[in-house]
Write a protein that holds these residues in place. Structure first.
Motif, PDB file in Angstrom:
ATOM      1  N   PHE A 164       1.064  -1.182  -0.047  1.00  0.00           N
ATOM      2  CA  PHE A 164       0.013   0.122  -0.001  1.00  0.00           C
ATOM      3  C   PHE A 164       0.904   1.191  -0.045  1.00  0.00           C
ATOM      4  O   PHE A 164       2.219   1.021   0.468  1.00  0.00           O
ATOM      5  N   LYS A 165       0.340   2.253  -0.547  1.00  0.00           N
ATOM      6  CA  LYS A 165       1.085   3.495  -0.423  1.00  0.00           C
ATOM      7  C   LYS A 165       0.129   4.642  -0.376  1.00  0.00           C
ATOM      8  O   LYS A 165      -1.241   4.517  -0.406  1.00  0.00           O
ATOM      9  N   THR A 166       0.386   5.801   0.186  1.00  0.00           N
ATOM     10  CA  THR A 166      -0.515   6.913  -0.025  1.00  0.00           C
ATOM     11  C   THR A 166      -0.329   8.091  -0.639  1.00  0.00           C
ATOM     12  O   THR A 166       0.851   8.230  -1.432  1.00  0.00           O
ATOM     13  N   GLU A 167      -1.523   8.777  -1.290  1.00  0.00           N
ATOM     14  CA  GLU A 167      -1.132   9.730  -2.188  1.00  0.00           C
ATOM     15  C   GLU A 167      -2.009  11.035  -1.879  1.00  0.00           C
ATOM     16  O   GLU A 167      -3.472  10.700  -1.549  1.00  0.00           O
ATOM     17  N   ARG A 168      -1.484  12.044  -2.083  1.00  0.00           N
ATOM     18  CA  ARG A 168      -2.523  13.360  -1.690  1.00  0.00           C
ATOM     19  C   ARG A 168      -3.439  13.485  -3.123  1.00  0.00           C
ATOM     20  O   ARG A 168      -3.155  13.632  -4.238  1.00  0.00           O
ATOM     21  N   THR A 169      -4.786  13.988  -2.361  1.00  0.00           N
ATOM     22  CA  THR A 169      -5.811  14.077  -3.426  1.00  0.00           C
ATOM     23  C   THR A 169      -6.238  15.787  -3.577  1.00  0.00           C
ATOM     24  O   THR A 169      -7.118  15.956  -4.427  1.00  0.00           O
ATOM     25  N   CYS A 170      -5.366  16.183  -2.974  1.00  0.00           N
ATOM     26  CA  CYS A 170      -5.878  17.770  -2.892  1.00  0.00           C
ATOM     27  C   CYS A 170      -4.811  18.463  -4.131  1.00  0.00           C
ATOM     28  O   CYS A 170      -4.014  17.539  -4.885  1.00  0.00           O
ATOM     29  N   ASP A 171      -5.293  19.637  -4.392  1.00  0.00           N
ATOM     30  CA  ASP A 171      -4.687  20.352  -5.411  1.00  0.00           C
ATOM     31  C   ASP A 171      -3.657  21.600  -4.845  1.00  0.00           C
ATOM     32  O   ASP A 171      -3.504  22.627  -5.495  1.00  0.00           O
ATOM     33  N   HIS A 172      -3.296  21.564  -3.514  1.00  0.00           N
ATOM     34  CA  HIS A 172      -2.419  22.580  -2.882  1.00  0.00           C
ATOM     35  C   HIS A 172      -1.188  22.530  -3.632  1.00  0.00           C
ATOM     36  O   HIS A 172      -0.631  21.499  -3.674  1.00  0.00           O
ATOM     37  N   GLY A 173      -0.589  23.695  -3.879  1.00  0.00           N
ATOM     38  CA  GLY A 173       0.761  23.675  -4.449  1.00  0.00           C
ATOM     39  C   GLY A 173       1.768  24.115  -2.853  1.00  0.00           C
ATOM     40  O   GLY A 173       2.012  25.383  -3.120  1.00  0.00           O
ATOM     41  N   LEU A 174       1.850  23.294  -2.275  1.00  0.00           N
ATOM     42  CA  LEU A 174       2.448  23.320  -0.993  1.00  0.00           C
ATOM     43  C   LEU A 174       3.757  22.732  -1.042  1.00  0.00           C
ATOM     44  O   LEU A 174       3.943  21.648  -1.593  1.00  0.00           O
ATOM     45  N   LYS A 175       4.954  23.198  -0.234  1.00  0.00           N
ATOM     46  CA  LYS A 175       6.065  22.540  -0.252  1.00  0.00           C
ATOM     47  C   LYS A 175       5.997  21.604   1.208  1.00  0.00           C
ATOM     48  O   LYS A 175       5.296  21.674   1.917  1.00  0.00           O
ATOM     49  N   LEU A 176       6.864  20.715   0.920  1.00  0.00           N
ATOM     50  CA  LEU A 176       6.819  19.604   2.125  1.00  0.00           C
ATOM     51  C   LEU A 176       7.437  20.369   3.215  1.00  0.00           C
ATOM     52  O   LEU A 176       8.725  21.002   3.137  1.00  0.00           O
TER      53      LEU A 176
END
Length: 792
Positions: A489-501
């Motif tokens: 399994f892995k995670t993935e972000r579904t948002c469209d935020h243009g944010l830095k880690l």
């Protein structure tokens, strides 16, 4: 009712003729006397063919002398045992009367009174008083009137804590203190494990604590002087003219890092404990006070690079390998990322008896120290595993001129050297402690090791050994330095935020609110038993409650079936009938037959319009019938040939394998005479709830994740978007094994029970931050949002 609950013990009027426990004798008649004591142990409720229920408890006098038999076993039978099990808690003060006295067959083993108190029948009565450590107001008149009918359900108690200067011999207390000195848990001469510590608080009083337990995990998890401990239910006693504290029944301990500006989360092996904002404030106050007192004279922890001959010090290190020398000596091979400036002792051991890495390159050998562990500490090394992070207390740096009686000439390869010994005994706190991954010293040690590891060439032949790789490679300082481990399994972000880690430490100091992207590992999660993650949520009053367990549901159904007002005839607005359940047999062997009432207004040609009202059924029977009929509603009879719903703590509707609950606070449920429905409208659970005035509760999932990266730890919640995260609805998780398996597999992949932290995958997460202001105290919280998991 034989068990009466009071919030505070009155001065007079409740069984004033109290006999001390030490004066109880089997040869005297105590029928007119009462006995008073604190409940220090409560056993399980056991079924018995003669008395239906039996329960054993232990009570102890608060102000007893050490030489007296101040604790005694009480044996309760029948409904008294049942009510005691449901209503009484450990630490409650009880007054028991109407008992008989018998000889205790276990007095020699448990060191309690030679007699037992036996309570059964109508004359046996127990009054329960909750006034310490619960700091609760006196009950109102209405509450007192209620107590004569049924026990009162109390909220979580508020514990009171005593200054160390106010301790009184012979009494029980809850205390906080700063650790001045401690001995790690060690095997005592008996069967118990012992530990001792000396603590101080703002009163300036220093108190010694001696703790005994047969389990290592119940001892305080102290890592260094300066840590803060919270001890519940300890008893003050005099020893050599000085007061000390010992643990009693119900003892529990929490430990906190004493360093300023570090995490205030407690160290404990217990899955449940009482910890509030007031406790956080107490820890902060003790940290601030201790920082200005210079309580710890010097930090005995040093690196190998600073070790000098004849020095005693505490060594924080990672274990690479271990091996037995003989029954009184073991070898630990450790490193801390630094190199000792002196030539170190080299010990040759047969590779067949080494647990861990058997050989290293010349470059790595320069960083490894051999620690010889002697006598009683050999047993402590048996549970150690290569890769563990250790703190070895009071290690001695021994010059090579000192002879090693346990080593023969074939084992010692160097005559002029520096060796490290952990001598036998517990003087000066000698011992070994395994440190958890979230310990700040471990985090710092990992950063040092990462730098060292990057500087060493990795094209060594033994690097392919998996044990070597995991022992030397700690989690990297940056998520970008890790190779993702394929775990399914892995995670993935579904948002469209243009944010830095951002790192977790950066997130903690960021402005409150907004969204943030992080990459972190899942260190642990709660609850461990995943069925407890399911909650019932009311969208109207915003309350959240646990899903009732089977025991509560069975008890409510059982009480309803004993209703003294059976229906004399069917209600005029219903059709009456009987349903045959061949799968359920009565004690005589006959099949079970239940009374059912079918609503005339809602019966139509479609099965989805049927409403089956059941009286006198069990939960299993309701489920069995719901597999055939669409809508099964358990009810109870009322005077006047009417029906009413059961307690809304249990399901009010069964549909197939699903159960539906109503909010007790927001519902005004009633079985109406003429429910109004649209003939063409589908009769689903929402419509049924609307017809009968019940506000439906919704299944939700609530989990707490403890995330970690190289910068620290962060606690986040998974609530509103848990269904998106697992790709499973909460309603499916409540009834379908497939959905439950997916959640379990996902969490096992992200946080496996076995394996090193380096094997855990890095999760891409979007976090929503928000701030609350409760009691004028700002608190920041974080929730996982806009994140989903998928299979690789």
């Amino acid at each position: 009712m034989p068990v009466f609950i009071m919030l505070k013990k009155p001065l007079t009027g409740i069984q004033p003729d109290i006999i001390p426990i030490s004066q109880i004798s089997s040869g005297k008649n105590h029928g007119h006397r009462s006995v008073e004591g604190r409940v220090v142990h409560k056993g399980p409720l056991v079924s018995s063919p003669n008395y239906h229920f039996i329960l054993k408890a232990v009570i102890e006098e608060d102000n007893s002398k050490p030489e007296e038999r101040s604790s005694i076993n009480i044996i309760m039978m029948g409904m008294l045992a049942k009510e005691f099990s449901d209503a009484v808690k450990v630490w409650d003060l009880v007054v028991a009367s109407g008992f008989t006295v018998g000889k205790s067959p276990t007095a020699r083993q448990d060191k309690r009174h030679v007699c037992n108190l036996m309570l059964s029948g109508d004359k046996a009565i127990i009054h329960v008083f909750r006034h310490s450590p619960c700091d609760l107001p006196p009950p109102s008149r209405a509450e007192m009137k209620k107590h004569s009918l049924s026990p009162m359900v109390l909220t979580t108690p508020k514990y009171t804590y005593t200054k160390l200067s106010d301790l009184v011999e012979g009494q029980l207390f809850n205390v906080y203190g700063v650790v001045l000195f401690f001995k790690p848990p060690f095997k005592s001469r008996g069967t118990d494990i012992s530990s001792s510590l000396r603590i101080i608080d703002q009163s300036g009083q220093k108190i010694r604590c001696t703790l005994f337990s047969n389990k290592m995990e119940t001892h305080p998890q102290i890592y260094q002087a300066g840590d803060i401990v919270r001890l519940h239910r300890v008893k003050a006693q005099s020893f050599n003219g000085y007061l000390s504290l010992i643990n009693t029944f119900g003892f529990s301990a929490l430990t906190f890092d004493g360093t300023m500006d570090t995490d205030k989360e407690p160290r404990t092996s217990s899955k449940t404990f009482h910890y509030t904002e007031e406790d956080r404030r107490t820890v902060t106050e003790l940290r601030t006070w201790a920082a200005g007192q210079n309580l710890v004279s010097q930090d005995l922890g040093i690196r190998l690079a600073n070790a000098q001959p004849k020095m005693y010090f505490n060594l924080t290190c990672q274990l690479l390998a271990k091996a037995p020398i003989d029954v009184t000596c073991s070898l630990l091979r450790v490193w801390d990322g630094t190199q000792c400036p002196h030539a170190l002792l080299k010990v040759t051991v047969d590779a067949n008896i080494i647990e861990g890495i058997t050989s290293f390159s010349e470059e790595r050998e320069k960083l490894i120290a051999n620690v010889l562990v002697f006598d009683n500490h050999v047993q402590s090394t048996e549970h150690l595993k290569p890769g563990d992070f250790l703190r070895i207390f009071n290690v001695r740096a021994v010059p090579g001129s000192i002879k090693h009686p346990r080593l023969n000439s074939n084992q010692v390869e160097q005559s002029h050297h520096l060796s490290f010994h952990l001598h036998g005994g517990t003087t000066y706190g000698r011992g070994i402690r395994v440190l958890p991954d979230n310990c700040p010293d471990v985090q710092e040690l990992r950063r040092i090791m990462d730098v060292v590891h990057e500087s060493i060439e990795v094209n060594e032949p033994e690097i392919n050994d998996s044990v070597l790789w995991h022992a030397w490679n700690t989690p990297p300082q940056s998520p970008n330095m890790v190779n993702e481990v394929s775990v399914g399994f892995k995670t993935e972000r579904t948002c469209d935020h243009g944010l830095k880690l951002v790192s977790l430490s950066q997130l903690k100091v960021a402005k409150p609110g907004g969204y943030h992207h992080v990459k972190a590992q899942l260190q642990s999660y709660e609850p461990a038993r995943l069925h407890r993650a399911l909650k019932l949520f009311c969208s109207k009053c915003k309350s959240m409650q646990d899903v009732p367990d089977n025991r509560l549901v069975t008890n409510v159904f059982s009480d309803a079936s004993k209703d003294p007002s059976p229906l004399s005839k069917p209600p005029p607005w219903s059709l009456s009938g009987k349903v045959h359940l061949p799968g359920f047999l009565q004690p005589g062997g006959d099949s079970r037959t239940l009374n059912v009432h079918l609503s005339a207004q809602l019966v139509s040609e479609g099965r989805t319009k049927e409403l089956i009202f059941l009286t006198g059924c069990t939960p299993d029977e309701a489920c069995h019938l719901a597999a055939t009929y669409a809508n099964v509603i358990p009810v109870r009879p009322l005077p006047g040939d009417q029906l009413d719903f059961l307690d809304l703590r249990v399901p009010f509707l069964f549909r197939g394998s699903k159960r539906y609950y109503g909010c007790k606070q927001c519902s005004k449920g009633a079985v109406v005479r003429e429910p109004k429905t649209n003939g063409d409208e589908a009769l689903d659970e929402e419509k049924i709830a609307e017809v009968f005035g019940i506000h439906l509760l919704k299944f939700v999932m609530l989990l707490t994740f403890h995330l970690q990266d190289a910068s620290g730890l962060l606690k986040v919640f998974l609530l509103r978007e848990a269904e998106e995260f697992f790709n499973v609805s909460a309603e499916e998780a409540a009834t379908q094994q497939e959905a439950q398996d997916r959640i379990t597999q996902t969490l096992n992949a992200f946080c496996p029970a076995e394996g090193r932290p380096s094997q855990r995958p890095w999760l891409d997460l979007c976090l929503a931050a928000y701030r609350t202001n409760a009691d004028n105290q700002h608190q920041d919280y974080y929730q996982i949002t806009n994140t989903s998991t998928r299979e690789l």
